[in-house]
Design an enzyme around this catalytic site. Structure first.
Site, mmCIF file in Angstrom:
data_model
loop_
_atom_site.group_PDB
_atom_site.id
_atom_site.type_symbol
_atom_site.label_atom_id
_atom_site.label_comp_id
_atom_site.label_asym_id
_atom_site.label_seq_id
_atom_site.Cartn_x
_atom_site.Cartn_y
_atom_site.Cartn_z
ATOM 1 N N HIS A 1 41.413 37.321 29.928
ATOM 2 C CA HIS A 1 41.259 38.629 30.591
ATOM 3 C C HIS A 1 39.797 38.869 30.971
ATOM 4 O O HIS A 1 39.482 39.188 32.123
ATOM 5 C CB HIS A 1 41.763 39.738 29.658
ATOM 6 N N GLU A 2 38.909 38.715 30.013
ATOM 7 C CA GLU A 2 37.497 39.031 30.258
ATOM 8 C C GLU A 2 36.872 38.026 31.227
ATOM 9 O O GLU A 2 36.042 38.392 32.057
ATOM 10 C CB GLU A 2 36.710 39.058 28.944
ATOM 11 N N CYS B 1 50.069 38.546 37.214
ATOM 12 C CA CYS B 1 51.065 38.994 38.193
ATOM 13 C C CYS B 1 50.739 38.354 39.546
ATOM 14 O O CYS B 1 49.692 37.714 39.698
ATOM 15 C CB CYS B 1 51.029 40.522 38.271
ATOM 16 N N HIS C 1 37.599 38.951 34.676
ATOM 17 C CA HIS C 1 36.635 39.914 35.235
ATOM 18 C C HIS C 1 35.430 39.193 35.844
ATOM 19 O O HIS C 1 34.865 39.645 36.836
ATOM 20 C CB HIS C 1 36.130 40.864 34.147
ATOM 21 N N CYS D 1 50.743 42.663 33.307
ATOM 22 C CA CYS D 1 49.856 41.575 33.730
ATOM 23 C C CYS D 1 48.745 41.416 32.705
ATOM 24 O O CYS D 1 48.314 42.385 32.067
ATOM 25 C CB CYS D 1 49.275 41.959 35.098
ATOM 26 N N HIS E 1 40.921 45.715 36.747
ATOM 27 C CA HIS E 1 42.192 45.950 36.056
ATOM 28 C C HIS E 1 43.354 46.105 37.026
ATOM 29 O O HIS E 1 43.229 46.723 38.080
ATOM 30 C CB HIS E 1 42.078 47.177 35.152
ATOM 31 N N CYS E 2 44.465 45.555 36.607
ATOM 32 C CA CYS E 2 45.679 45.539 37.422
ATOM 33 C C CYS E 2 46.513 46.785 37.120
ATOM 34 O O CYS E 2 46.706 47.149 35.964
ATOM 35 C CB CYS E 2 46.471 44.284 37.079
HETATM 36 ZN ZN ZN Z 1 39.258 44.507 31.153
HETATM 37 ZN ZN ZN Z 2 47.927 41.754 37.879
#
Ligand code: ZN
Ligand code: ZN
Length: 318
Positions: free
Chosen positions: A235-236, A270, A239, A251, A245-246
């Site tokens: 996740h990070e 996603c 970025h 997701c 952010h989704c």
């Molecule tokens: Zn984040």
């Molecule tokens: Zn997404």
């Protein structure tokens, strides 16, 4: 905070204002618009980014303490993402570096080699682990948390440490640590922080260990900690590629305000976020899914391996 607007992101804070800002899951038309125009793409990519595959779940309505209940986020379409001109890997800047900070004791920390392998497969890029750096008081400001008393490291000092050591072949360098972090004295803690343009970030896995909260480490402890750590790492680092952010589907890039919400977040992207990452890196979508299925099986992430396996079947049937 939003990486697109301020250049720095902080993943979560403990004390957030509990304002009611109603978030409504997007309509199919909004989701299609976020993915963008697929005409002209190869058929395999058109299938891979189609919004109506059963594997892609609509985003859930947030519970009162969830990220989208307290953070108003407009979302980032594929076209928005491209317009930002995000950093992309090049022939020169092509390696994701992990910088361990402090101790990674084998009996309560995720395996650095497994984290490296997961990052390499998730981003379909080379990933390397740097020699461990000590939490040296002359280099990093630390404090004891005013409430819980545990040691914490000031994130800006870590980012400064990484910036001056950034290797010429680094796409990004991310410090990973089992110590807790704080971004400024008024904050209780932060899970992580990154400076997107400067290619540096720091993430802590301290709060993914049940023992941090005084809870017992269950029999599945190692798998749980590794899964949570792989998730936050992907996740990070997402970025760092310019993905914000989704708000379109369930997701990996959904924001998260607390541990239960992080645990609910899936380990996959996603179609909107997958299209961004594929545009940035240029990987073969099915090959990447195959590698992710394999690493998830090896690491004991059975549900996630099943998702990737189903996804490959769906794409093969088209
Ligand atoms: Zn984040
Ligand atoms: Zn997404």
């Amino acid at each position: 905070m939003n990486g697109a607007t301020v250049g720095k992101i902080s993943t979560a804070i403990l004390f957030v204002p509990l304002l009611s800002m109603a978030f409504e899951p997007p309509t199919p038309g909004v989701k299609r618009a976020a993915i963008g125009d697929l005409t002209g793409l190869p058929a395999t990519l058109q299938h891979a980014f189609a919004p109506d595959s059963p594997e892609f779940e609509s985003i859930s309505k947030p519970e009162p303490h969830d990220w989208l209940a307290v953070h108003k986020e407009p979302g980032q379409t594929f076209d928005d993402f491209k317009a930002l001109g995000p950093n992309r890997p090049t022939a020169t800047r092509r390696v994701i570096y992990l910088q361990p900070l402090g101790n990674f004791a084998a009996d309560y920390s995720p395996s650095l080699e497994k984290l490296r392998e997961f990052a390499a497969v998730f981003f379909a890029m080379e990933a390397k682990v740097l020699p461990r750096a000590a939490v040296d008081a002359s280099q990093f400001t630390t404090r004891h948390n005013p409430y819980a008393g545990n040691l914490q490291i000031l994130t800006s000092d870590v980012l400064d440490f990484l910036k001056v050591r950034l290797s010429p072949d680094a796409f990004c360098v991310v410090a990973v640590t089992m110590e807790d972090l704080y971004p400024e004295p008024s904050w209780n803690f932060v899970f992580g922080q990154a400076s997107l343009r400067e290619r540096v970030g720091v993430y802590s896995f301290a709060r993914y260990d049940p023992a941090f909260y005084g809870e017992a480490r269950g029999s599945n402890y190692e798998t749980l900690l590794l899964r949570r750590s792989c998730k936050v790492l992907a996740h990070e680092t997402g970025h760092m590629f310019g993905l914000v952010h989704c708000v379109y589907f369930n997701c990996l890039m959904n924001g998260s305000n607390h541990l239960a919400e992080s645990d609910r977040r899936p380990l996959h992207l996603c179609p909107v976020c997958l299209r961004k990452l594929q545009w940035s890196i240029g990987f073969d979508v099915v090959e990447r899914y195959r590698a992710l299925e394999k690493v998830c099986r090896t690491d004991g992430f059975a549900d996630e391996a099943g998702w990737f396996s189903q996804r490959i079947k769906t794409l093969r049937s088209q």
